[in-house]
Motif scaffolding. Sequence first.
Motif, PDB file in Angstrom:
ATOM      1  N   THR A 115       0.809  -1.219   0.000  1.00 35.17           N
ATOM      2  CA  THR A 115       0.000   0.000   0.000  1.00 35.17           C
ATOM      3  C   THR A 115       0.842   1.268   0.000  1.00 35.17           C
ATOM      4  N   VAL A 116       2.089   1.178   0.378  1.00 30.30           N
ATOM      5  CA  VAL A 116       2.946   2.359   0.502  1.00 30.30           C
ATOM      6  C   VAL A 116       3.033   3.146  -0.804  1.00 30.30           C
ATOM      7  N   PRO A 117       3.236   2.519  -1.965  1.00 31.18           N
ATOM      8  CA  PRO A 117       3.325   3.302  -3.200  1.00 31.18           C
ATOM      9  C   PRO A 117       2.053   4.098  -3.525  1.00 31.18           C
ATOM     10  N   LEU A 118       0.925   3.715  -2.955  1.00 28.11           N
ATOM     11  CA  LEU A 118      -0.299   4.474  -3.183  1.00 28.11           C
ATOM     12  C   LEU A 118      -0.202   5.864  -2.570  1.00 28.11           C
ATOM     13  N   PHE A 119       0.573   6.001  -1.487  1.00 33.01           N
ATOM     14  CA  PHE A 119       0.759   7.287  -0.824  1.00 33.01           C
ATOM     15  C   PHE A 119       2.000   7.987  -1.352  1.00 33.01           C
ATOM     16  N   ALA A 120       3.124   7.345  -1.190  1.00 26.37           N
ATOM     17  CA  ALA A 120       4.403   7.902  -1.609  1.00 26.37           C
ATOM     18  C   ALA A 120       5.425   6.772  -1.606  1.00 26.37           C
ATOM     19  N   PRO A 121       5.933   6.386  -2.774  1.00 24.91           N
ATOM     20  CA  PRO A 121       6.887   5.274  -2.841  1.00 24.91           C
ATOM     21  C   PRO A 121       8.053   5.462  -1.871  1.00 24.91           C
ATOM     22  N   ASP A 122       8.420   4.373  -1.219  1.00 24.21           N
ATOM     23  CA  ASP A 122       9.568   4.341  -0.307  1.00 24.21           C
ATOM     24  C   ASP A 122       9.439   5.266   0.903  1.00 24.21           C
ATOM     25  N   SER A 123       8.219   5.653   1.270  1.00 26.28           N
ATOM     26  CA  SER A 123       8.044   6.570   2.395  1.00 26.28           C
ATOM     27  C   SER A 123       7.942   5.854   3.738  1.00 26.28           C
ATOM     28  N   ALA A 124       7.692   4.550   3.742  1.00 28.86           N
ATOM     29  CA  ALA A 124       7.593   3.795   4.990  1.00 28.86           C
ATOM     30  C   ALA A 124       8.172   2.407   4.786  1.00 28.86           C
ATOM     31  N   ARG A 125       8.843   1.904   5.853  1.00 30.09           N
ATOM     32  CA  ARG A 125       9.426   0.571   5.821  1.00 30.09           C
ATOM     33  C   ARG A 125       8.922  -0.216   7.022  1.00 30.09           C
ATOM     34  N   PRO A 126       8.573  -1.478   6.826  1.00 31.15           N
ATOM     35  CA  PRO A 126       8.105  -2.275   7.968  1.00 31.15           C
ATOM     36  C   PRO A 126       9.235  -2.616   8.931  1.00 31.15           C
ATOM     37  N   ALA A 127       8.842  -2.828  10.181  1.00 26.94           N
ATOM     38  CA  ALA A 127       9.768  -3.277  11.230  1.00 26.94           C
ATOM     39  C   ALA A 127      10.983  -2.367  11.355  1.00 26.94           C
ATOM     40  N   ASP A 128      10.776  -1.048  11.189  1.00 25.96           N
ATOM     41  CA  ASP A 128      11.883  -0.100  11.216  1.00 25.96           C
ATOM     42  C   ASP A 128      11.626   1.040  12.203  1.00 25.96           C
ATOM     43  N   ASN A 129      10.674   0.864  13.117  1.00 25.94           N
ATOM     44  CA  ASN A 129      10.281   1.933  14.022  1.00 25.94           C
ATOM     45  C   ASN A 129      11.058   1.850  15.331  1.00 25.94           C
ATOM     46  N   ARG A 130      11.626   2.953  15.742  1.00 24.82           N
ATOM     47  CA  ARG A 130      12.281   3.037  17.044  1.00 24.82           C
ATOM     48  C   ARG A 130      11.923   4.357  17.732  1.00 24.82           C
ATOM     49  N   SER A 131      10.798   4.962  17.341  1.00 27.84           N
ATOM     50  CA  SER A 131      10.458   6.255  17.937  1.00 27.84           C
ATOM     51  C   SER A 131       9.010   6.384  18.388  1.00 27.84           C
ATOM     52  N   VAL A 132       8.155   5.439  18.054  1.00 28.80           N
ATOM     53  CA  VAL A 132       6.732   5.537  18.383  1.00 28.80           C
ATOM     54  C   VAL A 132       6.344   4.388  19.305  1.00 28.80           C
ATOM     55  N   ILE A 133       5.482   4.694  20.276  1.00 27.32           N
ATOM     56  CA  ILE A 133       4.925   3.673  21.149  1.00 27.32           C
ATOM     57  C   ILE A 133       3.418   3.663  20.921  1.00 27.32           C
ATOM     58  N   ILE A 134       2.879   2.507  20.588  1.00 26.49           N
ATOM     59  CA  ILE A 134       1.437   2.347  20.396  1.00 26.49           C
ATOM     60  C   ILE A 134       0.840   2.050  21.765  1.00 26.49           C
ATOM     61  N   GLU A 135      -0.125   2.874  22.216  1.00 25.84           N
ATOM     62  CA  GLU A 135      -0.615   2.765  23.579  1.00 25.84           C
ATOM     63  C   GLU A 135      -2.088   2.388  23.645  1.00 25.84           C
ATOM     64  N   PHE A 136      -2.387   1.499  24.598  1.00 27.87           N
ATOM     65  CA  PHE A 136      -3.752   1.052  24.845  1.00 27.87           C
ATOM     66  C   PHE A 136      -4.058   1.191  26.330  1.00 27.87           C
ATOM     67  N   LEU A 137      -5.167   1.819  26.642  1.00 25.10           N
ATOM     68  CA  LEU A 137      -5.688   1.867  27.995  1.00 25.10           C
ATOM     69  C   LEU A 137      -6.391   0.545  28.265  1.00 25.10           C
ATOM     70  N   VAL A 138      -5.976  -0.170  29.308  1.00 27.96           N
ATOM     71  CA  VAL A 138      -6.567  -1.469  29.644  1.00 27.96           C
ATOM     72  C   VAL A 138      -7.111  -1.422  31.071  1.00 27.96           C
ATOM     73  N   ASP A 139      -8.065  -2.283  31.359  1.00 27.19           N
ATOM     74  CA  ASP A 139      -8.682  -2.307  32.686  1.00 27.19           C
ATOM     75  C   ASP A 139      -7.725  -2.763  33.778  1.00 27.19           C
ATOM     76  N   ASP A 140      -6.855  -3.715  33.484  1.00 27.40           N
ATOM     77  CA  ASP A 140      -5.963  -4.288  34.505  1.00 27.40           C
ATOM     78  C   ASP A 140      -4.656  -4.702  33.834  1.00 27.40           C
ATOM     79  N   VAL A 141      -3.651  -3.870  33.950  1.00 29.68           N
ATOM     80  CA  VAL A 141      -2.382  -4.123  33.268  1.00 29.68           C
ATOM     81  C   VAL A 141      -1.694  -5.379  33.800  1.00 29.68           C
ATOM     82  N   ASP A 142      -1.872  -5.693  35.067  1.00 27.93           N
ATOM     83  CA  ASP A 142      -1.241  -6.899  35.615  1.00 27.93           C
ATOM     84  C   ASP A 142      -1.878  -8.165  35.037  1.00 27.93           C
ATOM     85  N   ARG A 143      -3.186  -8.155  34.875  1.00 24.64           N
ATOM     86  CA  ARG A 143      -3.859  -9.291  34.242  1.00 24.64           C
ATOM     87  C   ARG A 143      -3.433  -9.393  32.771  1.00 24.64           C
TER      88      ARG A 143
END
Length: 132
Positions: A52-80
Motif C-alpha cells: 500500500t505504501v506506493p499508493l501514498f508515496a513510494p519508499d516513504s515507509a518501511r516495515p519493522a523499522d520503528n524506534r520512535s513511536v509507542i502504540i498505547e492502549f488503555l486497559v482495565d488491569d495491566v497486571d492481568r
Amino acid sequence: MDFVSIRVITADVARLTGFYERATGVSATRPTEDFSELRTPTATLAIASTRTVPLFAPDSARPADNRSVIIEFLVDDVDRAHRDLAEAGVEFVNEPTTMPWGNRSLLFRDPDGNLVNFFTPVTPEAKEKFAR
C-alpha cells in the motif's frame, strides 16, 4: 481536528493483525488482504501491507523499522494483561511498573518490533484523566 488512527506498515498483515487481536481482544475488520483495522471507541489501529505504501508515496515507509513511536492502549488491569500476554509468549521490554505520572505501564514488542504500551491509571489524578 480529531486524531483518529495510526497506521502500521508491515510485510505480514495477517500475522500482525492476529497478534493485535489476541493482545487486545478486539476483532479486526479486513476489507482486503493488504489492510485491516482494529477499532476502539477512541481510535483505530490500522495495519497495512508494504504494497500500500506506493499508493501514498513510494519508499516513504518501511516495515519493522520503528524506534520512535509507542502504540498505547488503555486497559482495565495491566497486571492481568501481563499474565495473559506472558502465556502467549510476548517479548516484554519491562514488567508492569507504576510511572511517576500515575499509570501502571507494561511495555512489549509486537512481531515487527514496534513498542506497545498497555497501561492502567492507578492514582486519583490519572484515573480522572482517563475516566470513561
